[in-house]
Design a protein around this motif. Structure first.
Motif, PDB file in Angstrom:
ATOM      1  N   GLY A  36       0.779  -1.218   0.000  1.00  0.00           N
ATOM      2  CA  GLY A  36       0.000   0.000   0.000  1.00  0.00           C
ATOM      3  C   GLY A  36       0.816   1.275   0.000  1.00  0.00           C
ATOM      4  N   GLU A  37       2.132   1.155  -0.057  1.00  0.00           N
ATOM      5  CA  GLU A  37       3.000   2.331  -0.065  1.00  0.00           C
ATOM      6  C   GLU A  37       3.130   2.888  -1.479  1.00  0.00           C
ATOM      7  OE1 GLU A  37       4.260   3.741   2.690  1.00  0.00           O
ATOM      8  OE2 GLU A  37       3.177   2.210   3.842  1.00  0.00           O
ATOM      9  N   VAL A  38       3.165   4.214  -1.601  1.00  0.00           N
ATOM     10  CA  VAL A  38       3.324   4.848  -2.909  1.00  0.00           C
ATOM     11  C   VAL A  38       4.751   4.682  -3.397  1.00  0.00           C
ATOM     12  CG1 VAL A  38       3.224   7.018  -4.199  1.00  0.00           C
ATOM     13  CG2 VAL A  38       1.500   6.530  -2.455  1.00  0.00           C
ATOM     14  N   ARG A  39       4.941   4.045  -4.543  1.00  0.00           N
ATOM     15  CA  ARG A  39       6.297   3.920  -5.099  1.00  0.00           C
ATOM     16  C   ARG A  39       6.512   4.784  -6.327  1.00  0.00           C
ATOM     17  NH1 ARG A  39       8.216   0.307  -9.238  1.00  0.00           N
ATOM     18  NH2 ARG A  39       6.618  -1.052 -10.130  1.00  0.00           N
ATOM     19  N   TRP A  40       5.427   5.362  -6.856  1.00  0.00           N
ATOM     20  CA  TRP A  40       5.534   6.333  -7.952  1.00  0.00           C
ATOM     21  C   TRP A  40       4.273   7.174  -7.949  1.00  0.00           C
ATOM     22  CZ3 TRP A  40       2.398   7.424 -12.147  1.00  0.00           C
ATOM     23  CH2 TRP A  40       2.951   8.259 -13.136  1.00  0.00           C
ATOM     24  N   GLU A  41       4.417   8.466  -8.195  1.00  0.00           N
ATOM     25  CA  GLU A  41       3.253   9.323  -8.383  1.00  0.00           C
ATOM     26  C   GLU A  41       3.640  10.516  -9.241  1.00  0.00           C
ATOM     27  OE1 GLU A  41       1.577  10.848  -4.787  1.00  0.00           O
ATOM     28  OE2 GLU A  41       3.383  11.928  -4.193  1.00  0.00           O
ATOM     29  N   LYS A  42       2.665  11.010  -9.970  1.00  0.00           N
ATOM     30  CA  LYS A  42       2.920  12.147 -10.847  1.00  0.00           C
ATOM     31  C   LYS A  42       1.596  12.849 -11.141  1.00  0.00           C
ATOM     32  CE  LYS A  42       6.079  13.203 -14.627  1.00  0.00           C
ATOM     33  NZ  LYS A  42       7.006  12.571 -15.601  1.00  0.00           N
ATOM     34  N   ALA A  43       1.653  14.162 -11.179  1.00  0.00           N
ATOM     35  CA  ALA A  43       0.461  14.938 -11.518  1.00  0.00           C
ATOM     36  C   ALA A  43       0.180  14.828 -13.015  1.00  0.00           C
ATOM     37  CB  ALA A  43       0.669  16.399 -11.126  1.00  0.00           C
ATOM     38  N   PHE A  44      -1.095  14.898 -13.368  1.00  0.00           N
ATOM     39  CA  PHE A  44      -1.474  14.943 -14.776  1.00  0.00           C
ATOM     40  C   PHE A  44      -2.537  16.015 -14.964  1.00  0.00           C
ATOM     41  CE2 PHE A  44      -4.636  12.077 -13.000  1.00  0.00           C
ATOM     42  CZ  PHE A  44      -5.801  12.401 -13.662  1.00  0.00           C
ATOM     43  N   VAL A  45      -2.651  16.513 -16.190  1.00  0.00           N
ATOM     44  CA  VAL A  45      -3.663  17.516 -16.511  1.00  0.00           C
ATOM     45  C   VAL A  45      -4.445  17.077 -17.738  1.00  0.00           C
ATOM     46  CG1 VAL A  45      -2.472  19.480 -15.477  1.00  0.00           C
ATOM     47  CG2 VAL A  45      -1.975  18.856 -17.846  1.00  0.00           C
ATOM     48  N   SER A  46      -5.687  17.501 -17.788  1.00  0.00           N
ATOM     49  CA  SER A  46      -6.535  17.224 -18.943  1.00  0.00           C
ATOM     50  C   SER A  46      -7.524  18.374 -19.073  1.00  0.00           C
ATOM     51  CB  SER A  46      -7.234  15.873 -18.786  1.00  0.00           C
ATOM     52  OG  SER A  46      -7.880  15.499 -19.987  1.00  0.00           O
ATOM     53  N   GLY A  47      -8.559  18.169 -19.874  1.00  0.00           N
ATOM     54  CA  GLY A  47      -9.463  19.260 -20.215  1.00  0.00           C
ATOM     55  C   GLY A  47      -8.951  19.975 -21.448  1.00  0.00           C
ATOM     56  N   GLU A  48      -9.833  20.662 -22.159  1.00  0.00           N
ATOM     57  CA  GLU A  48      -9.473  21.251 -23.452  1.00  0.00           C
ATOM     58  C   GLU A  48      -8.323  22.248 -23.363  1.00  0.00           C
ATOM     59  OE1 GLU A  48     -12.750  22.772 -25.674  1.00  0.00           O
ATOM     60  OE2 GLU A  48     -13.658  20.796 -25.962  1.00  0.00           O
ATOM     61  N   GLN A  49      -8.161  22.885 -22.216  1.00  0.00           N
ATOM     62  CA  GLN A  49      -7.056  23.828 -22.046  1.00  0.00           C
ATOM     63  C   GLN A  49      -5.709  23.136 -22.224  1.00  0.00           C
ATOM     64  OE1 GLN A  49      -7.363  26.354 -18.526  1.00  0.00           O
ATOM     65  NE2 GLN A  49      -5.150  26.202 -18.205  1.00  0.00           N
ATOM     66  N   ASN A  50      -5.672  21.836 -21.977  1.00  0.00           N
ATOM     67  CA  ASN A  50      -4.432  21.068 -22.021  1.00  0.00           C
ATOM     68  C   ASN A  50      -4.404  20.075 -23.170  1.00  0.00           C
ATOM     69  OD1 ASN A  50      -3.399  22.099 -19.365  1.00  0.00           O
ATOM     70  ND2 ASN A  50      -5.305  21.156 -18.674  1.00  0.00           N
ATOM     71  N   MET A  51      -5.284  20.275 -24.151  1.00  0.00           N
ATOM     72  CA  MET A  51      -5.399  19.338 -25.259  1.00  0.00           C
ATOM     73  C   MET A  51      -5.165  20.023 -26.599  1.00  0.00           C
ATOM     74  SD  MET A  51      -8.804  17.308 -23.888  1.00  0.00           S
ATOM     75  CE  MET A  51      -8.945  16.233 -25.319  1.00  0.00           C
ATOM     76  N   SER A  52      -4.795  19.227 -27.587  1.00  0.00           N
ATOM     77  CA  SER A  52      -4.608  19.747 -28.938  1.00  0.00           C
ATOM     78  C   SER A  52      -5.874  19.584 -29.778  1.00  0.00           C
ATOM     79  CB  SER A  52      -3.445  19.028 -29.634  1.00  0.00           C
ATOM     80  OG  SER A  52      -3.618  17.626 -29.604  1.00  0.00           O
ATOM     81  N   HIS A  53      -6.875  18.913 -29.246  1.00  0.00           N
ATOM     82  CA  HIS A  53      -8.162  18.742 -29.908  1.00  0.00           C
ATOM     83  C   HIS A  53      -9.266  19.221 -28.976  1.00  0.00           C
ATOM     84  CE1 HIS A  53      -7.115  15.981 -33.363  1.00  0.00           C
ATOM     85  NE2 HIS A  53      -6.056  15.788 -32.594  1.00  0.00           N
ATOM     86  N   THR A  54     -10.367  19.647 -29.552  1.00  0.00           N
ATOM     87  CA  THR A  54     -11.555  19.889 -28.739  1.00  0.00           C
ATOM     88  C   THR A  54     -12.270  18.559 -28.506  1.00  0.00           C
ATOM     89  OG1 THR A  54     -12.957  20.267 -30.690  1.00  0.00           O
ATOM     90  CG2 THR A  54     -11.873  22.202 -29.699  1.00  0.00           C
ATOM     91  N   ILE A  55     -13.047  18.492 -27.430  1.00  0.00           N
ATOM     92  CA  ILE A  55     -13.859  17.308 -27.191  1.00  0.00           C
ATOM     93  C   ILE A  55     -14.825  17.102 -28.357  1.00  0.00           C
ATOM     94  CG2 ILE A  55     -15.595  16.269 -25.686  1.00  0.00           C
ATOM     95  CD1 ILE A  55     -12.823  16.362 -24.424  1.00  0.00           C
ATOM     96  N   ALA A  56     -15.401  18.189 -28.851  1.00  0.00           N
ATOM     97  CA  ALA A  56     -16.357  18.093 -29.960  1.00  0.00           C
ATOM     98  C   ALA A  56     -15.713  17.485 -31.198  1.00  0.00           C
ATOM     99  CB  ALA A  56     -16.929  19.476 -30.285  1.00  0.00           C
TER     100      ALA A  56
END
Length: 330
Positions: free
Chosen positions: A240-260
């Motif tokens: 149960g100990e964390v051996r790796w972690e990293k932040a991630f971002v998503s949403g259209e502000q962080n994408m090269s395509h629109t959801i549409a």
């Protein structure tokens, strides 16, 4: 509004609106699918119908989760009528990743790899004006509803796989109405889970690398996706100990395509507009433990969390035995 599917201690299916650790049970509908069908028929928003149908009964999310009673946020009674698909090369990543990526794609197009050419195409043409079609994204098929795992269930990796690595993503959840039109119910956090070593051998192995189980949920975010979604992806060891972690971002502000645009290029195909079908579509990621040289072991747990989606999605990695398949001639 966050909607959660679960079973009661007696095994009955329920849908609840999540409020802290409390699931406020929605009356008259035993599944998200039933609720969505009714919302389409009544021509109201999913959250509106859900809110109007909340009764006095409640349940504890924590207890349901600890007892393995959480279900995927959307499913179909016949798994063959649920498509699980995705699009890749859609995310710009962190500021550092974006800078490095733009340097890679900024030179001579002919010198770029096929993947970088496609990424560049998305950067240049993935966000068209509303109502217009932009450039096509990379697209893949993962499987049908039988591969979807709820939070708390194991992600099974076949023993012939070379790797089983997480992909923290947002998935769009859809129902095709009786009118043949796709209706988006909302979004859920997901772990798209792929075999990155197989894919790295040759990008034409992408299709093989994606035919795996995936984690979705535990909650469905009804409504629109925030422009910016920040989350954390973790791997916990068998203790149960964390051996790796990293932040991630998503949403259209962080994408090269629109959801549409991603939705258009999926649902433009007639076979994906069959009335009554459910679709779970992953929108991609830019954060992988595999990219940091991590290989996850059986018994370790993936954890994907973003505040907008409530509780974390947690799935342990398990290995399943496969046998040589001999085809019988008739």
């Amino acid at each position: 509004m966050l909607l959660v599917q679960f079973t009661t201690t007696s095994g009955q299916r329920r849908v609840g609106a999540l409020d802290g650790d409390t699931l406020r049970i929605i009356e008259g509908y035993s599944s998200t699918l039933q609720l969505a069908r009714a919302a389409i028929a009544k021509r109201v928003k999913l959250a509106e119908l859900a809110g109007a149908s909340i009764g006095d009964a409640t349940a504890a999310f924590g207890a349901a989760a600890s007892e393995g009673r959480i279900l995927p946020p959307l499913d179909h009674p016949d798994p063959a009528h649920c498509y699980v698909t995705g699009t890749g090369l859609t995310h710009l990543g962190s500021a550092d990743t974006r800078d490095a990526m733009h340097k890679k794609i900024g030179g001579d197009v002919a010198a770029l790899s096929d993947s970088m050419k496609m990424f560049r195409m998305g950067v240049e043409g993935g966000k068209p004006q509303a109502g217009e079609a932009g450039v096509q994204p990379e697209w893949f098929y993962k499987g049908d509803g039988s591969i979807v795992r709820a939070s708390g269930q194991a992600l099974d990796m076949p023993d012939f796989a070379l790797d089983g690595g997480e992909e923290p993503e947002i998935a769009g959840l859809y129902l095709i109405g009786d009118d043949g039109q796709p209706y988006r119910l909302g979004f859920a956090i997901g772990n798209e889970f792929s075999d990155h070593i197989t894919e790295r051998q040759n990008y034409l192995y992408l299709a093989h690398s994606k035919l795996r189980s995936c984690g979705v949920g535990p909650a469905l975010l009804a409504g629109e996706l925030p422009e910016h979604v920040a989350g954390m992806s973790r791997i916990r060891d068998a203790n149960g100990e964390v051996r790796w972690e990293k932040a991630f971002v998503s949403g259209e502000q962080n994408m090269s395509h629109t959801i549409a645009n991603l939705e258009y290029h999926h649902f433009k195909y007639g076979l994906f507009k069959r009335p009554g079908d459910v679709h779970i579509h992953f929108f991609g990621t830019a954060t992988l433990s595999f990219a940091d040289g991590v290989q996850v072991k059986a018994g370790e747990t993936f954890e994907v969390q973003a505040e907008a989606f409530g509780p974390a999605l947690s799935n342990r990695l398990a290995i399943t035995e496969t046998r040589y398949v001999k085809v019988n001639a008739l």
